[in-house]
Design a protein around this motif. Structure first.
Motif, PDB file in Angstrom:
ATOM      1  N   LEU A  80       0.851  -1.190   0.000  1.00  0.00           N
ATOM      2  CA  LEU A  80       0.000   0.000   0.000  1.00  0.00           C
ATOM      3  C   LEU A  80       0.886   1.239   0.000  1.00  0.00           C
ATOM      4  O   LEU A  80       2.013   1.205   0.495  1.00  0.00           O
ATOM      5  CB  LEU A  80      -0.889   0.010   1.243  1.00  0.00           C
ATOM      6  N   ALA A  81       0.358   2.313  -0.542  1.00  0.00           N
ATOM      7  CA  ALA A  81       1.073   3.588  -0.535  1.00  0.00           C
ATOM      8  C   ALA A  81       0.087   4.687  -0.157  1.00  0.00           C
ATOM      9  O   ALA A  81      -1.128   4.478  -0.175  1.00  0.00           O
ATOM     10  CB  ALA A  81       1.679   3.865  -1.908  1.00  0.00           C
ATOM     11  N   LYS A  82       0.634   5.839   0.189  1.00  0.00           N
ATOM     12  CA  LYS A  82      -0.214   6.965   0.552  1.00  0.00           C
ATOM     13  C   LYS A  82       0.215   8.184  -0.255  1.00  0.00           C
ATOM     14  O   LYS A  82       1.387   8.544  -0.285  1.00  0.00           O
ATOM     15  CB  LYS A  82      -0.085   7.243   2.052  1.00  0.00           C
ATOM     16  N   ASP A  83      -0.747   8.814  -0.891  1.00  0.00           N
ATOM     17  CA  ASP A  83      -0.501  10.057  -1.603  1.00  0.00           C
ATOM     18  C   ASP A  83      -0.394  11.157  -0.558  1.00  0.00           C
ATOM     19  O   ASP A  83      -1.378  11.440   0.143  1.00  0.00           O
ATOM     20  CB  ASP A  83      -1.639  10.337  -2.587  1.00  0.00           C
ATOM     21  N   VAL A  84       0.762  11.770  -0.425  1.00  0.00           N
ATOM     22  CA  VAL A  84       0.969  12.753   0.639  1.00  0.00           C
ATOM     23  C   VAL A  84       0.162  14.028   0.430  1.00  0.00           C
ATOM     24  O   VAL A  84      -0.170  14.712   1.395  1.00  0.00           O
ATOM     25  CB  VAL A  84       2.473  13.094   0.818  1.00  0.00           C
ATOM     26  N   GLU A  85      -0.181  14.345  -0.811  1.00  0.00           N
ATOM     27  CA  GLU A  85      -0.961  15.562  -1.061  1.00  0.00           C
ATOM     28  C   GLU A  85      -2.437  15.362  -0.744  1.00  0.00           C
ATOM     29  O   GLU A  85      -3.062  16.191  -0.101  1.00  0.00           O
ATOM     30  CB  GLU A  85      -0.772  16.016  -2.510  1.00  0.00           C
ATOM     31  N   SER A  86      -2.997  14.231  -1.189  1.00  0.00           N
ATOM     32  CA  SER A  86      -4.429  14.008  -1.000  1.00  0.00           C
ATOM     33  C   SER A  86      -4.744  13.156   0.229  1.00  0.00           C
ATOM     34  O   SER A  86      -5.900  13.005   0.597  1.00  0.00           O
ATOM     35  CB  SER A  86      -5.028  13.330  -2.238  1.00  0.00           C
ATOM     36  N   ASN A  87      -3.714  12.585   0.841  1.00  0.00           N
ATOM     37  CA  ASN A  87      -3.880  11.683   1.995  1.00  0.00           C
ATOM     38  C   ASN A  87      -4.626  10.404   1.620  1.00  0.00           C
ATOM     39  O   ASN A  87      -5.100   9.680   2.484  1.00  0.00           O
ATOM     40  CB  ASN A  87      -4.598  12.377   3.158  1.00  0.00           C
ATOM     41  N   GLU A  88      -4.721  10.143   0.335  1.00  0.00           N
ATOM     42  CA  GLU A  88      -5.440   8.970  -0.155  1.00  0.00           C
ATOM     43  C   GLU A  88      -4.529   7.736  -0.149  1.00  0.00           C
ATOM     44  O   GLU A  88      -3.357   7.820  -0.484  1.00  0.00           O
ATOM     45  CB  GLU A  88      -5.930   9.233  -1.585  1.00  0.00           C
ATOM     46  N   ILE A  89      -5.092   6.592   0.233  1.00  0.00           N
ATOM     47  CA  ILE A  89      -4.362   5.325   0.211  1.00  0.00           C
ATOM     48  C   ILE A  89      -4.419   4.765  -1.209  1.00  0.00           C
ATOM     49  O   ILE A  89      -5.496   4.677  -1.810  1.00  0.00           O
ATOM     50  CB  ILE A  89      -4.974   4.299   1.193  1.00  0.00           C
TER      51      ILE A  89
END
Length: 181
Positions: A6-15
């Motif tokens: 899994l990863a997290k988009d740091v801008e949108s906080n979306e997984i």
């Protein structure tokens, strides 16, 4: 494995979940990303890591993944003894270590790692969390003698202190048994 892909988009906080890892977490399932046989041929230690995750999290290993572990168990021979022992120690000292003992035994990895106990299948039901206690219990339950334990511990390149502790526990148990009328 999908559960740690899994990863997290740091801008949108979306997984970002490209491999249904969240679903596998919800199902408490350990599954490889893509074909398990390919993943295990790339890094054979992943087979033992799946079992460590099973022992740590209380999850189950997905059937295709477990079948691939059984088929490819001999690949573990390509991995250094130190790396094997590190993963093994983490698995057998985890909360759900009984799952690890079962999977190690049923997958054939026991026989590959511990040649001195080939074809001996066990289930651990003790309350020991300590690695020396877990290993000594295993060797006692499989009737492994002092010399075989010593050789196995040397082959696994465990610390001298751990080897001495396991031998002491096993020898003490056997001495105790010999004193019972």
């Amino acid at each position: 494995f999908t559960i740690n892909a899994l990863a997290k988009d740091v801008e949108s906080n979306e997984i970002i979940d490209l491999f249904d890892g969240i679903k596998d977490i919800e199902l408490k399932r350990i599954k490889t990303v893509g074909k398990a046989e390919l993943r295990f041929s790339e890094d054979a230690l992943r087979m033992l890591r799946a079992i460590r995750f099973e022992a740590k999290l209380g999850f189950s290993i997905e059937q295709d993944t477990m079948n691939a572990i059984k088929t490819n168990a001999s690949l573990i021979r390509r991995v250094s003894k130190e790396r094997i022992f590190t993963e093994f120690a983490k698995a057998v000292t985890s909360k759900y270590r009984n799952n690890a003992f079962h999977s190690l035994s049923s997958s054939g990895l026991w026989e590959e790692i511990f040649s001195c106990v080939q074809n001996k299948i066990i289930t651990m039901h003790g309350s020991c969390f300590d690695i020396s206690c877990s290993l000594a219990s295993f060797f006692i339950l499989t009737n492994t003698d002092h010399d075989e334990i010593n050789t196995t511990m040397l082959d696994l390149k465990t610390s001298n202190a751990l080897r001495r502790d396991v031998l002491h526990l096993s020898d003490s148990y056997n001495l105790f048994l010999n004193k019972i009328p």
